[in-house]
Design a protein around this motif. Structure first.
Motif: not given
Length: 318
Positions: A115-137
């Motif tokens: 599974a290749l999993v993506g996550y929000r980038l900084v330009s889309d609001g992907g600041r800590f802890p968003a990248m961790l919440q997204d990876t977990a999701a």
């Protein structure tokens, strides 16, 4: 010289030129935050086993909140394919799942669903802890859908490169992120960090400042803070010539985990740069499996053996 020998020599020369050209193109692409060039080159090399897209979907409203699930072609073996989840790098400001399909091709060649999993980038609001919440999701989405595609979901291995390695390492060491989406830590068989940041505060790069500088407690952003005995096993793979994420990150995390009684293995590649360790998972730059072989050995039995390193992890920082 026979015609067959001339053909073989010509083929070898062409393959060599393609590899050299591809390396230059890949270096150019990495400098600009893109792995698409390497994936394009990799797709043109023959494989023993093909792969197919078994499922894809999103777990949020942003484009990068997506998952691609790839499985080997053909019927799944009894019990299903073992499952790995790969999370890409890019300094938390660039990257996408499509550019890292070469990882899925290589793992499919070795009998794994990926599974290749993506996550929000900084330009889309992907600041800590968003990248961790997204990876977990993304992990949760994978576990919810991979079984129907013929993969084993009782346990899964996590793999990440660079910023993606940070994401999966944090999920492995700090239980709150996976538990927050209803995934028990026992579902994680082991985690592979390819050139991952682990102990990098104070932040000195624009990427880290932009992605993590808003955190009220900087220590809570650092994987080394959460080193413990009870985490799933980790494999840390790092090049000694990495000037993007210094090798000291893996050395310090390995030492901290060993001090706590955690399960960790560390492998260093002399003279290898930041991109080299993930390039080792591609067909044209496999280098006789120097990255792939130990990675597969770990995936097959993450808890086996004592911590081991190609060089002592306590070697002085470069």
């Amino acid at each position: 010289m026979t015609r067959t020998r001339r053909w073989l020599m010509t083929t070898a020369v062409v393959a060599g030129l393609l590899a050299l050209a591809g390396f230059g193109a890949w270096r150019w692409a990495v400098a600009r935050g893109s792995a698409a060039t390497l994936d394009w080159i990799d797709a043109r090399f023959p494989r023993e086993t093909g792969m197919r897209l078994a499922a894809d979907g999103t777990y949020g409203q942003v484009r990068n909140q997506n998952v691609e699930l790839w499985v080997p072609e053909g019927r799944a073996p009894q019990g299903g394919w073992p499952l790995a989840i790969f999370v890409y790098g890019g300094g938390w400001h660039s990257g996408d799942t499509a550019s890292y399909r070469f990882v899925a091709r290589t793992l499919a060649d070795n009998g794994y669903a990926t599974a290749l999993v993506g996550y929000r980038l900084v330009s889309d609001g992907g600041r800590f802890p968003a990248m961790l919440q997204d990876t977990a999701a993304g992990v949760r989405w994978t576990l919810d859908h991979a079984g129907a595609a013929g993969a084993r979901t009782a346990q899964v291995a996590l793999i990440g490169h660079s910023a993606g390695a940070y994401n999966v390492t944090m999920l492995t060491l700090d239980p709150q992120w996976l538990e927050g989406v209803g995934v028990p830590m026992g579902r994680i068989a082991g985690t592979v960090s390819l050139a991952g940041p682990a102990d990098f505060y104070p932040f000195t790069s624009d990427s880290a400042v932009n992605a993590l500088g808003n955190a009220p407690d900087p220590a809570a952003t650092q994987p080394i803070t959460f080193a413990c005995a009870g985490a799933p096993p980790l494999l840390l793979m790092h090049g000694t010539a990495d000037d993007v994420v210094r090798v000291r990150n893996s050395r310090r995390l390995a030492a901290a985990l060993e001090a706590k009684g955690g399960s960790v293995r560390a492998i260093e590649y002399e003279g290898m740069g930041h991109a080299g360790v993930v390039m080792g998972l591609s067909k044209p730059f496999a280098q006789n499996g120097k990255v792939l072989r130990p990675l597969l050995a770990f995936l097959s039995d993450p808890g086996a053996g004592a911590p081991s390193a190609s060089v002592p992890v306590q070697r002085p920082d470069r």
